[in-house]
Motif scaffolding. Structure first.
Motif, PDB file in Angstrom:
ATOM      1  N   UNK A 251       0.903  -1.350   0.151  1.00 16.88           N
ATOM      2  CA  UNK A 251       0.021   0.072   0.060  1.00 16.88           C
ATOM      3  C   UNK A 251       0.751   1.279   0.045  1.00 16.88           C
ATOM      4  N   UNK A 252       1.947   1.202   0.413  1.00 19.57           N
ATOM      5  CA  UNK A 252       2.961   2.406   0.631  1.00 19.57           C
ATOM      6  C   UNK A 252       3.349   2.986  -0.760  1.00 19.57           C
ATOM      7  N   UNK A 253       3.389   1.900  -1.836  1.00 15.39           N
ATOM      8  CA  UNK A 253       3.519   2.289  -2.915  1.00 15.39           C
ATOM      9  C   UNK A 253       2.803   3.135  -3.808  1.00 15.39           C
ATOM     10  N   UNK A 254       1.436   3.159  -3.283  1.00 12.11           N
ATOM     11  CA  UNK A 254       0.481   4.208  -3.641  1.00 12.11           C
ATOM     12  C   UNK A 254       0.670   5.576  -3.415  1.00 12.11           C
ATOM     13  N   UNK A 255       1.580   5.695  -2.469  1.00 14.09           N
ATOM     14  CA  UNK A 255       1.940   7.316  -1.913  1.00 14.09           C
ATOM     15  C   UNK A 255       3.182   7.781  -2.524  1.00 14.09           C
ATOM     16  N   UNK A 256       4.056   7.027  -3.179  1.00 13.32           N
ATOM     17  CA  UNK A 256       5.306   7.486  -3.681  1.00 13.32           C
ATOM     18  C   UNK A 256       5.281   8.357  -4.765  1.00 13.32           C
TER      19      UNK A 256
END
Length: 400
Positions: A251-256
């Motif tokens: 999920x953190x990839x969606x904030x990069x």
């Protein structure tokens, strides 16, 4: 008007010197990024200030039209769309969702009402039950269908935060009623009637400057230590539900990145891109008995109902959320309600005093989540005290 501190731009009524100073110190000593604060009192702008920069390199100045990804602050705006539809008789809060969205009847959901969705009582918060792969979270139409087919879990009837699924649930409901997606409804139901240019769901198509997220982009859940801790916590029934409502592998990839992938989707729970002024103007409708700047967006009866039962209730089935909003019980500002977003953005209204507030910034450090979520609570006491200060009378020259 007030003389603003160094580095703060915009304007403010002289009565609101205290919140302006607090805002200035907050960014100078803690946030060190960019952001904005807007306050309306009885429909009149009394604070409209901004500071800092809108990019990680610190080269693009924040200005009056800079918008920011505001995460769960979006839920309060999405709820206002629902209230607009209810106000026109297209929805009823106590009618089962399946009567408007027949597909939703699957999985034994016939009794879940519109009010249940707004109060986070549908038992459909767990992302693990509806995501096959991380990329699914970016396909809002697919996820609306997944929510329609899902089966509630043991939390049905309890107020368990639907951190991400709230957007798909209300998006599917409103699409079934209007034929429009939630991004279009933000425009037709709110932005166009109110003349707003800073209210978007997903990446704006009109060239609006969207502030880049600044700070650690990986949550503690994405660190070497955080992953096993998250996995362990997820096995604890109540805590696990809270974690599974917002965290999923990858999920953190969606904030990069300068333009996070999350902005490619329309999720009425999390992908709102707002200016502080746009948020404050929407909440000014609630504070103004349903009207703002001559536009009657809601009937007074509907607007007043939003302030009913937003207090903490001894009944766990009715605690906290009411028609899409939650109370912000802050020392010095005990009244009012709205919705906070990840990182500390938020919208808030106190109809009793005629106050409406919008606050945005672009710092995201999930390791400081509990502290950041209190940022609006730091500002509100000074705002409410300033609003209670009598306006200085305008002096006029005596006749000779």
């Amino acid at each position: 008007m007030l003389t603003l501190p160094e580095g703060i731009r915009g304007s403010a009524d002289s009565r609101f010197a205290a919140p302006v100073r607090t805002f200035s110190r907050l960014f100078a000593r803690y946030l060190r990024t960019g952001g904005a604060l807007a306050v309306y009192l009885h429909g009149e702008p009394v604070v409209g200030i901004w500071t800092g920069t809108a990019d990680a390199a610190g080269e693009i100045p924040w200005d009056a039209d800079t918008a920011a990804l505001s995460f769960s602050t979006t839920k309060g705006i999405t709820s206002m769309v629902v209230h607009r539809l209810a106000d026109r008789g297209l929805l009823d809060y106590d009618t089962p969702v399946a009567e408007y969205w027949p597909e939703f009847a699957d999985g034994g959901k016939n009794s879940i009402t519109v009010r249940d969705l707004l109060a986070h009582r549908a038992g459909l918060s767990d992302l693990r039950r509806v995501l096959d792969q991380p990329g699914d979270v970016l396909d809002h139409v697919l996820m609306e269908h997944r929510m329609a087919a899902a089966t509630p879990d043991w939390t049905r009837g309890l107020p368990v935060y639907h951190a991400v699924t709230f957007g798909w649930l209300l998006g599917g409901l409103c699409r079934a009623v209007t034929g429009q997606g939630m991004a279009d409804l933000f425009r037709t139901e709110l932005a166009d009637p109110l003349g707003l240019t800073g209210l978007h769901l997903g990446h704006p198509a009109d060239g609006t400057t969207v502030a880049e997220l600044v700070g650690p982009s990986l949550a503690a859940t994405g660190t070497r230590l955080g992953k096993p801790l998250t996995a362990a916590a997820a096995r604890i029934p109540v805590l696990g539900k809270a974690i599974s409502s917002m965290h999923f592998p990858g999920g953190e990839e969606a904030l990069r990145g300068p333009v996070p992938p999350l902005l490619s989707t329309e999720n009425g729970a999390a992908t709102g891109v707002f200016t502080a002024d746009a948020i404050a103007r929407v909440y000014a409708v609630i504070a103004g008995d349903g009207a703002f700047e001559g536009v009657q967006l809601l009937t007074p009866e509907t607007a007043r109902a939003l302030d009913r039962s937003t207090r903490i209730s001894p009944d766990p089935r009715r605690a906290f959320w009411h028609l899409g909003y939650h109370p912000l019980p802050t020392l010095g500002a005990p009244r009012g309600f709205g919705h906070l977003g990840l990182g500390g953005s938020g919208g808030w209204a106190d109809p009793a005093s005629g106050l409406a507030v919008g606050f945005v910034h672009n710092r995201l450090d999930l390791s400081l989540l509990p502290l950041d979520m209190s940022l609006l609570s730091v500002l509100l006491p000074t705002i409410t005290r300033s609003a209670a200060t009598p306006a200085r009378p305008v002096r006029t020259a005596r006749a000779a």
